[in-house]
Design a protein around this motif. Structure first.
Motif, PDB file in Angstrom:
ATOM      1  N   ILE A   1       0.854  -1.191   0.000  1.00 18.22           N
ATOM      2  CA  ILE A   1       0.000   0.000   0.000  1.00 18.22           C
ATOM      3  C   ILE A   1       0.884   1.234   0.000  1.00 18.22           C
ATOM      4  CG2 ILE A   1      -1.713   1.296   1.325  1.00 18.22           C
ATOM      5  CD1 ILE A   1      -2.756  -1.351   2.391  1.00 18.22           C
ATOM      6  N   ARG A   2       0.512   2.213  -0.799  1.00 17.49           N
ATOM      7  CA  ARG A   2       1.270   3.459  -0.921  1.00 17.49           C
ATOM      8  C   ARG A   2       0.438   4.619  -0.386  1.00 17.49           C
ATOM      9  NH1 ARG A   2       6.492   3.995  -2.036  1.00 17.49           N
ATOM     10  NH2 ARG A   2       6.313   2.581  -3.815  1.00 17.49           N
ATOM     11  N   VAL A   3       1.040   5.466   0.412  1.00 17.25           N
ATOM     12  CA  VAL A   3       0.365   6.654   0.941  1.00 17.25           C
ATOM     13  C   VAL A   3       0.314   7.724  -0.144  1.00 17.25           C
ATOM     14  CG1 VAL A   3       0.445   8.488   2.661  1.00 17.25           C
ATOM     15  CG2 VAL A   3       1.066   6.162   3.307  1.00 17.25           C
ATOM     16  N   LYS A   4      -0.905   8.141  -0.492  1.00 16.45           N
ATOM     17  CA  LYS A   4      -1.069   9.223  -1.473  1.00 16.45           C
ATOM     18  C   LYS A   4      -0.869  10.586  -0.819  1.00 16.45           C
ATOM     19  CE  LYS A   4      -4.371   6.775  -4.454  1.00 16.45           C
ATOM     20  NZ  LYS A   4      -5.735   6.832  -5.045  1.00 16.45           N
ATOM     21  N   GLY A   5      -1.278  10.687   0.414  1.00 14.75           N
ATOM     22  CA  GLY A   5      -1.104  11.932   1.161  1.00 14.75           C
ATOM     23  C   GLY A   5      -1.479  11.716   2.610  1.00 14.75           C
ATOM     24  N   GLY A   6      -0.752  12.330   3.511  1.00 15.80           N
ATOM     25  CA  GLY A   6      -1.060  12.154   4.922  1.00 15.80           C
ATOM     26  C   GLY A   6      -0.394  13.207   5.783  1.00 15.80           C
ATOM     27  N   PHE A   7      -1.114  13.674   6.796  1.00 11.90           N
ATOM     28  CA  PHE A   7      -0.594  14.699   7.700  1.00 11.90           C
ATOM     29  C   PHE A   7      -1.034  14.407   9.132  1.00 11.90           C
ATOM     30  CE2 PHE A   7      -0.942  16.810   3.591  1.00 11.90           C
ATOM     31  CZ  PHE A   7       0.289  17.434   3.483  1.00 11.90           C
ATOM     32  N   LEU A   8      -0.166  14.754  10.060  1.00 12.30           N
ATOM     33  CA  LEU A   8      -0.500  14.761  11.484  1.00 12.30           C
ATOM     34  C   LEU A   8      -0.461  16.211  11.929  1.00 12.30           C
ATOM     35  CD1 LEU A   8      -1.072  13.346  14.150  1.00 12.30           C
ATOM     36  CD2 LEU A   8       1.382  13.027  14.457  1.00 12.30           C
ATOM     37  N   ASP A   9      -1.627  16.744  12.260  1.00 16.22           N
ATOM     38  CA  ASP A   9      -1.723  18.168  12.566  1.00 16.22           C
ATOM     39  C   ASP A   9      -0.913  18.569  13.792  1.00 16.22           C
ATOM     40  OD1 ASP A   9      -3.234  18.817  10.420  1.00 16.22           O
ATOM     41  OD2 ASP A   9      -5.148  18.988  11.484  1.00 16.22           O
ATOM     42  N   ARG A  10      -0.971  17.725  14.826  1.00 16.80           N
ATOM     43  CA  ARG A  10      -0.381  18.169  16.094  1.00 16.80           C
ATOM     44  C   ARG A  10       0.040  16.967  16.939  1.00 16.80           C
ATOM     45  NH1 ARG A  10      -1.580  22.520  20.041  1.00 16.80           N
ATOM     46  NH2 ARG A  10      -1.754  21.630  22.111  1.00 16.80           N
TER      47      ARG A  10
ATOM     48  N   VAL B   1       2.278  13.107  33.042  1.00  7.91           N
ATOM     49  CA  VAL B   1       2.898  13.267  31.729  1.00  7.91           C
ATOM     50  C   VAL B   1       1.760  13.274  30.706  1.00  7.91           C
ATOM     51  CG1 VAL B   1       4.394  12.217  29.998  1.00  7.91           C
ATOM     52  CG2 VAL B   1       5.031  12.129  32.422  1.00  7.91           C
ATOM     53  N   ILE B   2       1.679  14.321  29.908  1.00  2.00           N
ATOM     54  CA  ILE B   2       0.546  14.509  28.996  1.00  2.00           C
ATOM     55  C   ILE B   2       0.996  14.307  27.560  1.00  2.00           C
ATOM     56  CG2 ILE B   2      -1.211  16.128  28.184  1.00  2.00           C
ATOM     57  CD1 ILE B   2      -1.053  17.482  30.931  1.00  2.00           C
ATOM     58  N   ALA B   3       0.316  13.400  26.863  1.00  3.98           N
ATOM     59  CA  ALA B   3       0.582  13.151  25.443  1.00  3.98           C
ATOM     60  C   ALA B   3      -0.686  13.455  24.651  1.00  3.98           C
ATOM     61  CB  ALA B   3       1.017  11.706  25.223  1.00  3.98           C
ATOM     62  N   GLU B   4      -0.546  14.273  23.600  1.00  2.25           N
ATOM     63  CA  GLU B   4      -1.697  14.662  22.793  1.00  2.25           C
ATOM     64  C   GLU B   4      -1.410  14.409  21.319  1.00  2.25           C
ATOM     65  OE1 GLU B   4      -2.468  18.737  23.584  1.00  2.25           O
ATOM     66  OE2 GLU B   4      -3.093  18.421  25.661  1.00  2.25           O
ATOM     67  N   VAL B   5      -2.323  13.724  20.660  1.00  2.00           N
ATOM     68  CA  VAL B   5      -2.251  13.494  19.214  1.00  2.00           C
ATOM     69  C   VAL B   5      -3.560  14.002  18.625  1.00  2.00           C
ATOM     70  CG1 VAL B   5      -2.070  11.790  17.361  1.00  2.00           C
ATOM     71  CG2 VAL B   5      -0.776  11.475  19.485  1.00  2.00           C
ATOM     72  N   GLU B   6      -3.456  14.908  17.680  1.00  2.00           N
ATOM     73  CA  GLU B   6      -4.669  15.504  17.117  1.00  2.00           C
ATOM     74  C   GLU B   6      -4.544  15.641  15.598  1.00  2.00           C
ATOM     75  OE1 GLU B   6      -7.441  19.543  17.566  1.00  2.00           O
ATOM     76  OE2 GLU B   6      -5.790  19.164  18.960  1.00  2.00           O
ATOM     77  N   GLY B   7      -5.566  15.152  14.910  1.00  2.00           N
ATOM     78  CA  GLY B   7      -5.664  15.377  13.473  1.00  2.00           C
ATOM     79  C   GLY B   7      -4.740  14.524  12.628  1.00  2.00           C
ATOM     80  N   LEU B   8      -4.983  13.204  12.576  1.00  2.00           N
ATOM     81  CA  LEU B   8      -4.245  12.322  11.670  1.00  2.00           C
ATOM     82  C   LEU B   8      -5.149  12.029  10.476  1.00  2.00           C
ATOM     83  CD1 LEU B   8      -1.918  10.494  10.830  1.00  2.00           C
ATOM     84  CD2 LEU B   8      -2.903   8.690  12.264  1.00  2.00           C
TER      85      LEU B   8
ATOM     86  N   VAL C   1      -3.362  10.531  28.159  1.00  2.00           N
ATOM     87  CA  VAL C   1      -3.300  10.525  26.697  1.00  2.00           C
ATOM     88  C   VAL C   1      -4.597  11.059  26.120  1.00  2.00           C
ATOM     89  CG1 VAL C   1      -2.978   9.095  24.636  1.00  2.00           C
ATOM     90  CG2 VAL C   1      -1.758   8.524  26.751  1.00  2.00           C
ATOM     91  N   THR C   2      -4.470  11.904  25.094  1.00  2.00           N
ATOM     92  CA  THR C   2      -5.638  12.409  24.368  1.00  2.00           C
ATOM     93  C   THR C   2      -5.396  12.238  22.873  1.00  2.00           C
ATOM     94  OG1 THR C   2      -6.087  14.056  26.092  1.00  2.00           O
ATOM     95  CG2 THR C   2      -7.130  14.390  23.947  1.00  2.00           C
ATOM     96  N   VAL C   3      -6.298  11.542  22.216  1.00  2.00           N
ATOM     97  CA  VAL C   3      -6.233  11.346  20.766  1.00  2.00           C
ATOM     98  C   VAL C   3      -7.526  11.878  20.164  1.00  2.00           C
ATOM     99  CG1 VAL C   3      -6.004   9.681  18.888  1.00  2.00           C
ATOM    100  CG2 VAL C   3      -4.775   9.315  21.032  1.00  2.00           C
ATOM    101  N   LYS C   4      -7.403  12.757  19.156  1.00  2.00           N
ATOM    102  CA  LYS C   4      -8.588  13.356  18.535  1.00  2.00           C
ATOM    103  C   LYS C   4      -8.480  13.309  17.012  1.00  2.00           C
ATOM    104  CE  LYS C   4      -9.373  16.841  22.174  1.00  2.00           C
ATOM    105  NZ  LYS C   4      -9.428  18.313  22.432  1.00  2.00           N
ATOM    106  N   SER C   5      -9.614  13.122  16.380  1.00  2.31           N
ATOM    107  CA  SER C   5      -9.772  13.297  14.937  1.00  2.31           C
ATOM    108  C   SER C   5      -8.783  12.454  14.125  1.00  2.31           C
ATOM    109  CB  SER C   5      -9.614  14.785  14.565  1.00  2.31           C
ATOM    110  OG  SER C   5     -10.550  15.584  15.244  1.00  2.31           O
ATOM    111  N   ILE C   6      -9.118  11.175  13.988  1.00  2.67           N
ATOM    112  CA  ILE C   6      -8.311  10.258  13.181  1.00  2.67           C
ATOM    113  C   ILE C   6      -9.159   9.771  12.006  1.00  2.67           C
ATOM    114  CG2 ILE C   6      -6.951   8.139  13.174  1.00  2.67           C
ATOM    115  CD1 ILE C   6      -5.870  10.240  15.082  1.00  2.67           C
TER     116      ILE C   6
END
Length: 545
Positions: A55-64, A79-86, A150-155
């Motif tokens: 599989i090939r990634v055509k486009g991808g971004f991790l906002d934050r 300890v706070i880990a945040e992942v937003e907008g994948l 941990v906070t994960v948003k918008s995947i």
């Protein structure tokens, strides 16, 4: 400094294979300042190759991506880990044009990642041979779980394909609105637990996890970046009931509560880990085209995986009216990858060449091990040799080089003495990067032991045979599975009020599993008079000891 360096190395190893042009220096500065913030990270085109998927990634971004570590109070404050907008769009590898330079670079990167994993596995094996502190590991894990939030948003990860099913475009994807892991007090109120004692309380909340499969749909991967990003963002948790998204798994919400103790066994009625998982409704919907698409894609991925090694011979034209080129493609593929490879492999010239490369690599790698700062020329020579040798030969060569290097170092240690030995060792130390001193490492170690309540040499506590150390309770309100043929429902199965539990007694090496099911029903074709195929008359209980 010890923990800062460790965190930087772990993040580099975790993010490196997936993030394009990762700025390690920026990450290092952020981590050491206690607040690392990385924004608008671009996903590598070959990110899925880490999973051996064609599989090939055509486009991808991790906002934050943000990581906050309070170093001055790292053992007490969260300890706070945040992942937003994948947001990621991928497609089949066969749908992309073969690029020799790019494929060579990606193959080299994949080989290097595999070699790193092998080296890490070797280090773990060496550590296993040493005396292990199981008590320390258990308390350290509990402390990490206690502090991390941990906070994960918008995947939204989407796969688009116009090759696999002839005449049918399709798009499949996974979306997640949010995932939160937080600390609470004994009343499950969210916030840092200020209560004194040995108990740790964590809550996990999963919000709107979905899986969809759209057939004969618009493919947005070739649109401008701003347009496909908006498309993916709008479909993470659509509130519009008129949405055309065809969900296989409709929005799923779940909660989990975990209670842990840092002093297991002190109270025989309190498990070391007690987890309760609650799931609302699991709704699965699948029609005939979706089922056919899933099965066809699974077969296609297998074929594409096999075909990966032959891509460089594939003609850049369609088969129609170009049968001669495609027959040549088949013939050349078999000749180059099978016939010639086998005949050349056992030829005397190839064996001599391979042995020469192998011995060169052993000597160069030994030189690297014995050099505090390997030169760029030496690293380039090693890379060139690694491109020509396979992973199995590289691993064997490295083992041989390590044995030879250890003998040289032992001989040096025996011959170096007096002021001259002190002088040469000090020069080597000056040439190395700044490494924490043994005194600094000991101070860090003592502070860690104190924070997690561990005494050096403390063994893992033994429990009575009746003590339940781990307990998991699972509850599911309802499961609904619907099968459709076009717009007509062919069958529907429902299971409700599912309860399950697992209890583990380590000293007795015993596991108890129990399950209860409330109502079960299976109905046939949709209509005014639905045939009832299966229906429960009473609750079923199953228990295994």
């Amino acid at each position: 400094m010890v923990f800062e360096s460790l965190v930087v190395n772990v993040l580099n190893q975790f993010l490196g294979p997936y993030i394009k042009n990762l700025d390690a220096s920026q990450l290092k500065i952020g981590i050491w300042n206690g607040d690392a913030l990385l924004e608008r990270l671009e996903i590598k085109e070959n990110a899925f190759s880490q999973f051996n998927l064609p599989i090939r990634v055509k486009g991808g971004f991790l906002d934050r991506l943000r990581l906050q570590i309070p170093w001055k109070s790292k053992f007490t404050d969260p300890v706070i880990a945040e992942v937003e907008g994948l947001y990621l769009i991928a497609g089949p590898l066969t749908g992309t044009t073969y690029d020799s330079k790019k494929e060579t670079a990606e193959a080299r990167e994949k080989k290097q990642n595999q070699l790193k994993k092998i080296e890490e596995a070797k280090k773990r094996e060496k550590e296993k041979s040493k005396e292990s502190d199981d008590g320390f590991v258990a308390k350290l894990v509990t402390q990490i779980i206690k502090n991390i939030q941990v906070t994960v948003k918008s995947i939204h990860i989407r796969y688009e394909d116009n090759v696999t099913m002839s005449g049918h475009n399709f798009a499949a994807g996974v979306t997640l609105d949010g995932l939160v892991v937080q600390s609470t007090d004994s009343q499950w109120r969210i916030g840092v637990n200020k209560e004194e004692g040995s108990m740790v309380y964590k809550i996990v909340q999963l919000k709107s996890l979905t899986v969809y499969w759209d057939t004969d749909t618009q493919l947005v991967g070739d649109l401008p970046t701003s347009e496909w990003l908006k498309y993916l963002k709008d479909r993470i948790s659509p509130t519009d009931k008129s949405s055309t998204t065809n969900y296989i798994l409709r929005p799923l919400t779940a909660d989990a509560k975990a209670t842990l103790t840092t002093k297991p066994g002190k109270d025989p009625n309190i498990p070391q880990a007690d987890v309760s998982i609650s799931v609302g409704e699991v709704a699965v919907h699948m029609d005939k085209l979706q089922f056919q698409g899933v099965m066809t894609l699974a077969e296609s991925l297998d074929r594409m995986t096999v075909n990966t090694r032959y891509r460089k011979y594939k003609p850049p034209v369609e088969m129609k009216h170009q049968y001669k080129l495609w027959w040549q493609y088949a013939i050349v593929s078999v000749l180059e990858e099978h016939v010639k490879r086998k005949t050349e492999m056992w030829s005397p010239s190839h064996i001599r060449q391979h042995w020469r490369l192998f011995k060169q690599y052993v000597e160069k790698y030994k030189e690297k091990l014995l050099t505090s700062k390997p030169s760029a020329d030496l690293l380039a020579q090693l890379q060139q040799l690694e491109d020509q040798l396979d992973i199995g030969n590289i691993v064997v060569a490295r083992n041989e080089a390590e044995i030879k290097a250890s003998k040289v170092e032992k001989k040096r240690a025996e011959t170096s003495s007096g002021w001259f030995g002190w002088f040469t060792s000090s020069v080597v130390e000056e040439e190395k990067d700044v490494i924490p001193s043994e005194k600094d490492m000991e101070a860090e170690r003592d502070s860690l032991y104190k924070a997690i309540g561990y005494a050096k040499g403390e063994a893992l506590q033994s429990f009575s045979k009746e003590y339940v150390a781990h307990r998991i309770n699972f509850s599911l309100h309802k499961v609904t599975v619907e099968l459709y043929n076009g717009k007509d429902r062919a069958a529907m199965a429902q299971v409700s009020k599912v309860q399950a539990g697992v209890a583990h007694r380590p000293s007795a090496k015993g596991i108890s599993v129990s399950a209860t099911v409330g109502d079960v029903s299976v109905t046939g074709i949709d209509g005014n008079d639905q045939p009832l195929i299966v229906e429960s008359t009473c609750s079923a209980v199953v228990q295994c000891l």
